[in-house]
Design a protein around this motif. Structure first.
Motif, PDB file in Angstrom:
ATOM      1  N   SER A   1      -0.875   9.331  -9.329  1.00  0.00           N
ATOM      2  CA  SER A   1       0.163   8.352  -9.629  1.00  0.00           C
ATOM      3  C   SER A   1       0.116   7.213  -8.617  1.00  0.00           C
ATOM      4  CB  SER A   1       1.538   9.018  -9.583  1.00  0.00           C
ATOM      5  OG  SER A   1       1.887   9.318  -8.243  1.00  0.00           O
ATOM      6  N   PRO A   2       0.706   6.069  -8.962  1.00  0.00           N
ATOM      7  CA  PRO A   2       0.738   4.971  -7.991  1.00  0.00           C
ATOM      8  C   PRO A   2       1.414   5.375  -6.681  1.00  0.00           C
ATOM      9  CG  PRO A   2       1.375   4.174 -10.148  1.00  0.00           C
ATOM     10  CD  PRO A   2       1.271   5.663 -10.250  1.00  0.00           C
ATOM     11  N   ARG A   3       2.459   6.175  -6.747  1.00  0.00           N
ATOM     12  CA  ARG A   3       3.150   6.603  -5.521  1.00  0.00           C
ATOM     13  C   ARG A   3       2.232   7.464  -4.642  1.00  0.00           C
ATOM     14  NH1 ARG A   3       7.899   4.576  -6.517  1.00  0.00           N
ATOM     15  NH2 ARG A   3       8.981   4.918  -8.451  1.00  0.00           N
ATOM     16  N   LYS A   4       1.514   8.387  -5.245  1.00  0.00           N
ATOM     17  CA  LYS A   4       0.586   9.211  -4.468  1.00  0.00           C
ATOM     18  C   LYS A   4      -0.588   8.374  -3.967  1.00  0.00           C
ATOM     19  CE  LYS A   4       1.748  13.704  -6.257  1.00  0.00           C
ATOM     20  NZ  LYS A   4       1.283  14.931  -6.881  1.00  0.00           N
ATOM     21  N   PHE A   5      -1.031   7.441  -4.784  1.00  0.00           N
ATOM     22  CA  PHE A   5      -2.118   6.548  -4.387  1.00  0.00           C
ATOM     23  C   PHE A   5      -1.711   5.736  -3.162  1.00  0.00           C
ATOM     24  CE2 PHE A   5      -4.931   2.854  -4.795  1.00  0.00           C
ATOM     25  CZ  PHE A   5      -6.127   3.451  -5.132  1.00  0.00           C
ATOM     26  N   ARG A   6      -0.462   5.324  -3.112  1.00  0.00           N
ATOM     27  CA  ARG A   6       0.056   4.537  -1.991  1.00  0.00           C
ATOM     28  C   ARG A   6      -0.009   5.330  -0.688  1.00  0.00           C
ATOM     29  NH1 ARG A   6       5.298   1.197  -3.058  1.00  0.00           N
ATOM     30  NH2 ARG A   6       3.802  -0.485  -3.297  1.00  0.00           N
ATOM     31  N   ASN A   7       0.079   6.636  -0.790  1.00  0.00           N
ATOM     32  CA  ASN A   7       0.130   7.484   0.398  1.00  0.00           C
ATOM     33  C   ASN A   7      -1.230   7.975   0.874  1.00  0.00           C
ATOM     34  OD1 ASN A   7       2.913   7.264   0.535  1.00  0.00           O
ATOM     35  ND2 ASN A   7       3.197   8.946  -0.895  1.00  0.00           N
ATOM     36  N   ILE A   8      -2.325   7.442   0.308  1.00  0.00           N
ATOM     37  CA  ILE A   8      -3.645   7.864   0.775  1.00  0.00           C
ATOM     38  C   ILE A   8      -3.856   7.365   2.195  1.00  0.00           C
ATOM     39  CG2 ILE A   8      -4.680   8.044  -1.509  1.00  0.00           C
ATOM     40  CD1 ILE A   8      -5.947   5.336  -1.108  1.00  0.00           C
TER      41      ILE A   8
ATOM     42  N   SER B   1       6.992   0.445 -16.591  1.00  0.00           N
ATOM     43  CA  SER B   1       6.411   1.169 -15.462  1.00  0.00           C
ATOM     44  C   SER B   1       5.827   2.501 -15.923  1.00  0.00           C
ATOM     45  CB  SER B   1       7.432   1.362 -14.347  1.00  0.00           C
ATOM     46  OG  SER B   1       8.561   2.049 -14.804  1.00  0.00           O
ATOM     47  N   ALA B   2       6.357   3.054 -17.022  1.00  0.00           N
ATOM     48  CA  ALA B   2       5.815   4.316 -17.546  1.00  0.00           C
ATOM     49  C   ALA B   2       4.392   4.127 -18.077  1.00  0.00           C
ATOM     50  CB  ALA B   2       6.716   4.867 -18.640  1.00  0.00           C
ATOM     51  N   SER B   3       4.156   3.067 -18.848  1.00  0.00           N
ATOM     52  CA  SER B   3       2.801   2.834 -19.367  1.00  0.00           C
ATOM     53  C   SER B   3       1.854   2.473 -18.221  1.00  0.00           C
ATOM     54  CB  SER B   3       2.792   1.754 -20.448  1.00  0.00           C
ATOM     55  OG  SER B   3       3.151   0.501 -19.923  1.00  0.00           O
ATOM     56  N   PHE B   4       2.349   1.740 -17.241  1.00  0.00           N
ATOM     57  CA  PHE B   4       1.546   1.415 -16.068  1.00  0.00           C
ATOM     58  C   PHE B   4       1.137   2.685 -15.329  1.00  0.00           C
ATOM     59  CE2 PHE B   4       1.826   0.770 -11.385  1.00  0.00           C
ATOM     60  CZ  PHE B   4       0.605   0.160 -11.219  1.00  0.00           C
ATOM     61  N   THR B   5       2.102   3.560 -15.076  1.00  0.00           N
ATOM     62  CA  THR B   5       1.825   4.796 -14.353  1.00  0.00           C
ATOM     63  C   THR B   5       0.817   5.651 -15.107  1.00  0.00           C
ATOM     64  OG1 THR B   5       3.982   4.764 -13.281  1.00  0.00           O
ATOM     65  CG2 THR B   5       2.865   6.896 -13.400  1.00  0.00           C
ATOM     66  N   GLN B   6       0.943   5.712 -16.426  1.00  0.00           N
ATOM     67  CA  GLN B   6       0.016   6.492 -17.240  1.00  0.00           C
ATOM     68  C   GLN B   6      -1.406   5.941 -17.132  1.00  0.00           C
ATOM     69  OE1 GLN B   6       0.576   6.249 -21.530  1.00  0.00           O
ATOM     70  NE2 GLN B   6       0.011   8.390 -21.728  1.00  0.00           N
TER      71      GLN B   6
END
Length: 87
Positions: A57-64, A43-48
């Protein structure tokens, strides 16, 4: 891939990130499960890679907001997300 102007490696990465972006936006799956489902070793390489491509980040992207999510789901070009010239 020559016709697309992108290497096979970058095309695959772009496709993985497009699918991941759709899953992040349109599902409640944990980020680590999305990373694994999209072929990332951690998940670290994915997030990068996700951050390099989408600028968050994916988490911030989810909250758009919902309007951006609707636009995302209509994206057709599977190599469009990768904007990073270092890929």
């Amino acid at each position: 891939m020559k016709e697309l102007g992108i290497s096979p490696k970058n095309y695959i990465l772009s496709y993985q990130l497009k699918v991941a972006g759709q899953l992040v936006t349109n599902s409640d799956l944990p980020i680590r499960e999305i990373a694994s489902a999209c072929g990332f070793s951690s998940s670290a390489s994915f997030t990068q890679q996700f951050y390099r491509t989408y600028g968050r980040s994916p988490r911030k992207f989810r909250n758009i907001d919902d309007s951006a999510q609707t636009t995302w789901s209509q994206t057709e070009d599977c190599h469009q997300p990768a904007q990073d010239p270092n890929l």
